[in-house]
Design an enzyme around this catalytic site. Structure first.
Site, PDB file in Angstrom:
ATOM      1  CD  GLU A 114      -7.127   7.655 -19.613  1.00 52.21           C
ATOM      2  OE1 GLU A 114      -6.178   7.053 -19.073  1.00 52.21           O
ATOM      3  OE2 GLU A 114      -6.991   8.693 -20.286  1.00 52.21           O
ATOM      4  CE  LYS A 116      -4.914   3.147 -10.523  1.00 48.16           C
ATOM      5  NZ  LYS A 116      -4.233   1.933 -10.062  1.00 48.16           N
ATOM      6  CG  ASP A 118      -3.878  -4.365 -11.202  1.00 43.22           C
ATOM      7  OD1 ASP A 118      -2.948  -3.570 -10.928  1.00 43.22           O
ATOM      8  OD2 ASP A 118      -4.394  -5.113 -10.367  1.00 43.22           O
ATOM      9  CE1 TYR A 231      -0.576   6.328 -17.660  1.00 43.66           C
ATOM     10  CE2 TYR A 231      -1.034   3.975 -17.811  1.00 43.66           C
ATOM     11  CZ  TYR A 231      -0.371   5.035 -17.220  1.00 43.66           C
ATOM     12  OH  TYR A 231       0.485   4.802 -16.193  1.00 43.66           O
ATOM     13  CE  LYS A 319      -7.375   0.976  -6.588  1.00 45.62           C
ATOM     14  NZ  LYS A 319      -6.243   1.309  -5.720  1.00 45.62           N
ATOM     15  CB  CYS A 413     -14.399 -41.663   4.268  1.00 45.00           C
ATOM     16  SG  CYS A 413     -15.855 -40.654   3.983  1.00 45.00           S
ATOM     17  CB  CYS A 416     -18.353 -43.661   6.263  1.00 48.00           C
ATOM     18  SG  CYS A 416     -17.050 -44.019   5.064  1.00 48.00           S
ATOM     19  CB  CYS A 431     -15.075 -42.360   0.548  1.00 43.85           C
ATOM     20  SG  CYS A 431     -16.099 -43.443   1.562  1.00 43.85           S
ATOM     21  CB  CYS A 436     -19.833 -43.151   2.733  1.00 43.92           C
ATOM     22  SG  CYS A 436     -19.316 -41.491   3.160  1.00 43.92           S
TER      23      CYS A 436
HETATM   24  S1  IVH Z   1      -2.504   8.162 -15.240  1.00 44.93           S
HETATM   25  C1  IVH Z   1      -0.981  11.359 -13.098  1.00 44.93           C
HETATM   26  N1  IVH Z   1      -3.993   6.457 -16.515  1.00 44.93           N
HETATM   27  O1  IVH Z   1      -2.224   3.585 -12.139  1.00 44.93           O
HETATM   28  C2  IVH Z   1      -1.617  10.136 -13.415  1.00 44.93           C
HETATM   29  N2  IVH Z   1      -2.612   5.667 -14.750  1.00 44.93           N
HETATM   30  O2  IVH Z   1      -1.248   5.426  -9.587  1.00 44.93           O
HETATM   31  C3  IVH Z   1      -0.657   9.070 -13.601  1.00 44.93           C
HETATM   32  N3  IVH Z   1      -2.710   3.235 -14.430  1.00 44.93           N
HETATM   33  O3  IVH Z   1       0.652   2.422 -11.785  1.00 44.93           O
HETATM   34  C4  IVH Z   1      -1.205   7.861 -14.140  1.00 44.93           C
HETATM   35  N4  IVH Z   1      -4.161   2.825 -16.030  1.00 44.93           N
HETATM   36  O4  IVH Z   1       0.339   2.885 -14.340  1.00 44.93           O
HETATM   37  C5  IVH Z   1      -3.103   6.635 -15.529  1.00 44.93           C
HETATM   38  N5  IVH Z   1      -5.317   5.008 -17.760  1.00 44.93           N
HETATM   39  C6  IVH Z   1      -4.437   5.221 -16.784  1.00 44.93           C
HETATM   40  C7  IVH Z   1      -3.944   4.153 -16.006  1.00 44.93           C
HETATM   41  C8  IVH Z   1      -3.022   4.424 -15.000  1.00 44.93           C
HETATM   42  C9  IVH Z   1      -3.402   2.317 -15.072  1.00 44.93           C
HETATM   43  C10 IVH Z   1      -1.783   3.002 -13.314  1.00 44.93           C
HETATM   44  C11 IVH Z   1      -0.453   3.637 -13.504  1.00 44.93           C
HETATM   45  C12 IVH Z   1       0.103   3.660 -12.118  1.00 44.93           C
HETATM   46  C13 IVH Z   1      -1.112   3.899 -11.313  1.00 44.93           C
HETATM   47  C14 IVH Z   1      -1.201   5.330 -10.945  1.00 44.93           C
END
Ligand code: IVH
Length: 679
Positions: A114, A116, A118, A231, A319, A413, A416, A431, A436
């Site tokens: 999935e 992640k 932000d 999620y 990450k 400038c 120049c 300028c 220049c």
């Molecule tokens: S699972 C036990 N799934 O990541 C697992 N987290 O450190 C708990 N996050 O701020 C989270 N997308 O909100 C999971 N598809 C995803 C996620 C996700 C983003 C974020 C979560 C939290 C951090 C977990």
């Protein structure tokens, strides 16, 4: 009467909820915005007449409520853990090895991968189908009650299942976990509006989302374009789930938005390919993702693996390399452009960002710099998104020692030393000295560029050398260069000198519009240059034109007309053009260029985004159209090319990437116009 109203209200809520779901969660509306608004309007009217029938799960209640004095604390029945990080493939494989060791067998495993997202983690509780609580993660055990705020988020169902047609039983109690985030296109829009209204723009979508969710006044939250991706199921009563994949399907069936980029895989190599793909493609997403969460699919196995410390052993976060970092801003330098515009840029203590080392970053313009109060010596937040030039977002004011130096708008400038001019209310500082050296170099570079005279082998570095050695002061001097002069320069052997002279020679015969483009008159890009060439057929005739004559020509406005006249009024410009002529550069054409029978862009559709180096977007559009192409406003499956300038629109860039539409820069467009199939 009230009974009728109650019935109609219930009906409206059901229909509105359904259409809101199609629009916000599925991105697939069935009715127009106006029709939707009409339904909301009718519901509001009825509720106004019957206030006793207003309930918290009514779609009209997404506007927010009175501000809270503070957030209440809520305890999470099931703790909200965090995730262990993996920064490379090896770390993911090690995680899997640990999992296998713990499970003590070689049962085939499945993985859910999935993106992640932000944003901000939340837990939403529904009781008998009604949203009763939204909470932040807090420290994982205790979070903040943000129910009023969550209710304002358009794709959070106030009641589940959203679509009774799903004939799903309503779970007695369910806790949905997910991420509240701000889609990038909406973030860009919001920031544009904020700047227009004189507010500070948000630094990134994550900060915008977090700041919006943690508002005591939910009416503020209601105006922010937030979305939820669900999620996980924290717990559920009245339904059984066997796998993470089932949980996602269940959440989706209930009407919660689930990210469609989530995948189920049978082996870890596929998962790692997926991670790599998203890492490369992260700019193509309409949400910010800082990694990929990899989860063991089977919930019973998850249970067996358990949690250690604060993170479950059944999941790991792969990450992506950070794109935002902090570093010291060593100094603020000023660049002088071809037309004399002064732009500030930052020299940084080197920092790695998104996999490359950054030493310089854009500071946009002086107004921006002063507004953000960025000072020399500051620790600053820098950001690099995709292949875009890195940018300084803001200073970290808490880390100031007091020795930082606030910059001032230059009065002279840097190249120049002549005084600069700044029009009131205009961001740009100029300028105005045509002699220049910095501008000279840029002007020669422009003359030689592909969109103008296209002199191969004459780039910025060589130009610099020529100007520094005193060989070249303006473009006419290029045509007096001798082989002896060239071979005396460092790095110029016989062969290279010959090639350059040959390239210069070839450029003597270029069409008039290229010569006009190459002069670098403010506001005159290749489109305007073509209009002028077709009208006057010679530079001499153009030089004699007055502003009144020029504005008579279709496509030439008063500003450009004045700029042209001002350029040719300068004695040194006339004198330079004279020398160009003497040295064999063709400054006239016998007959107007015939429209080609088959136009090179026939049947091609373009979208233009960002600022192009030598023409406005309108000019680029007319240029494309005059060559048989079409220009539209948004990227779709019918788009053949996206013409991308500096600071392109995020949604167009993303859409192009998503639909695999090739992008072009201005040079690429020029190549297409010249009939090259693959620019
Ligand atoms: S699972 C036990 N799934 O990541 C697992 N987290 O450190 C708990 N996050 O701020 C989270 N997308 O909100 C999971 N598809 C995803 C996620 C996700 C983003 C974020 C979560 C939290 C951090 C977990």
């Amino acid at each position: 009467m009230t009974a009728d109203a109650a019935e109609r209200i219930a009906e409206l809520r059901r229909v509105i909820q359904y259409h809101a779901h199609r629009y916000y969660a599925l991105d697939d509306p069935e009715i127009s915005d106006a029709e939707y608004d009409a339904l909301i309007h009718e519901l509001r009217e009825l509720e106004a007449q019957h206030p006793e029938l207003v309930t918290p799960d009514s779609p009209t209640q997404r506007v927010g409520a009175e501000p809270l004095p503070e957030f209440n604390r809520v305890e999470h029945p099931v703790p909200m853990t965090s995730l262990a990080d993996a920064f490379d493939e090896d770390a993911v494989r090690e995680w899997l090895a640990r999992v296998r060791r713990l499970l003590g067998d070689d049962t085939p495993l499945q993985f859910v991968a999935e993106p992640k997202v932000d944003g901000l983690a939340v837990a939403l509780t529904y009781e008998n189908g009604v949203l009763v609580r939204g909470a932040t993660r807090g420290d994982g055990r205790v979070g903040e009650d943000i129910t009023a705020n969550v209710r304002t988020i358009r794709n959070v169902p106030l009641r589940i299942p959203v679509d009774p047609g799903e004939s799903l039983e309503t779970p007695e109690r369910i806790e949905v976990r997910g991420e509240i985030y701000m889609p990038r296109d909406l973030f860009d829009q919001l920031n544009e509006e904020r700047v227009e209204e004189g507010h500070e723009p948000f630094a990134n979508p994550r900060n915008a989302a977090a700041g919006s969710v943690r508002q005591l006044d939910s009416r503020v939250t209601a105006r922010r374009p937030l979305r939820l991706y669900a999620y996980a199921v924290g717990y559920v009563e009245g339904h059984r789930l066997a796998t993470q994949w089932d949980s996602l399907a269940y959440l989706s069936a209930l009407g919660l938005a689930v990210n469609s980029d989530i995948h189920l895989f049978d082996d870890i190599d596929q998962v790692l390919d997926y991670c790599q793909e998203w890492m490369d493609d992260r700019e193509g997403l309409n949400y910010e993702a800082d990694g990929v969460v990899i989860k063991i699919n089977d919930l019973a196995l998850q249970e067996r693996l358990g949690v250690v410390g604060n993170s479950p052993r059944w999941a790991v976060a792969f990450k992506f390399p950070a794109r935002e970092s902090t570093t010291r801003l060593q100094s603020i330098e000023v660049n002088v452009g071809r037309t004399g515009v002064l732009t500030p840029y930052a020299v940084l203590e080197p920092v790695r960002l998104g996999g490359v080392e950054i030493r310089q970053a854009s500071l946009h313009n002086f107004e921006d710099l002063l507004r953000k109060d960025i000072r020399e010596g500051d620790i600053v937040v820098v950001r690099r998104a995709g292949d875009v030039i890195p940018q300084v977002l803001k200073p970290v004011e808490e880390l100031r020692s007091g020795d930082e130096q606030a910059p001032s708008i230059p009065t002279t400038c840097p190249s120049c030393g002549e005084p600069v001019s700044q029009e009131p209310d205009v961001v740009a500082v100029y300028c105005d000295n045509a002699q220049c050296p910095a501008q000279r170099i840029r002007r020669i570079e422009h003359w030689a560029s592909r969109g103008a005279l296209d002199v191969e082998g004459l780039g910025i570095r060589v130009t610099h050398m020529f100007v520094d050695a005193g060989l070249v002061r303006d473009v006419a001097d290029l045509y007096a260069l001798t082989k002896e002069q060239l071979v005396a320069l460092e790095g110029f052997q016989e062969k290279r000198a010959q090639n350059l002279l040959r390239a210069l020679d070839a450029s003597r015969e270029r069409p008039l519009w290229r010569v006009i483009t190459g002069l670098g008159i403010r506001g005159v890009g290749s489109q305007v240059a073509q209009i002028l060439a077709n009208h006057y057929h010679s530079l001499n005739a153009l030089i004699k034109a007055g502003a009144d004559d020029l504005v008579e020509i279709e496509g030439i406005g008063p500003i450009i007309a004045d700029s042209i006249v001002a350029f040719f009024e300068q004695p040194h410009n006339r004198e330079m053009i004279e020398r160009l002529g003497e040295r064999g550069v063709r400054l006239a054409e016998e007959a107007p260029i015939q429209e080609p029978v088959e136009k090179p862009l026939d049947g091609l559709t373009f979208v233009i985004t960002g600022t192009l180096p030598s023409m406005t977007r309108d000019e680029a559009a007319s240029l494309i159209e005059s060559h048989g192409g079409r220009v539209t406003g948004s990227v779709s499956g019918n788009t053949d090319y996206v013409l991308v300038g500096e600071k392109p629109g995020a949604s167009k860039t993303r859409q192009a990437k998503k639909l695999d539409v090739p992008t072009l820069d201005e040079d690429g467009l020029m190549a297409l116009l010249e009939g090259q199939a693959n620019p």
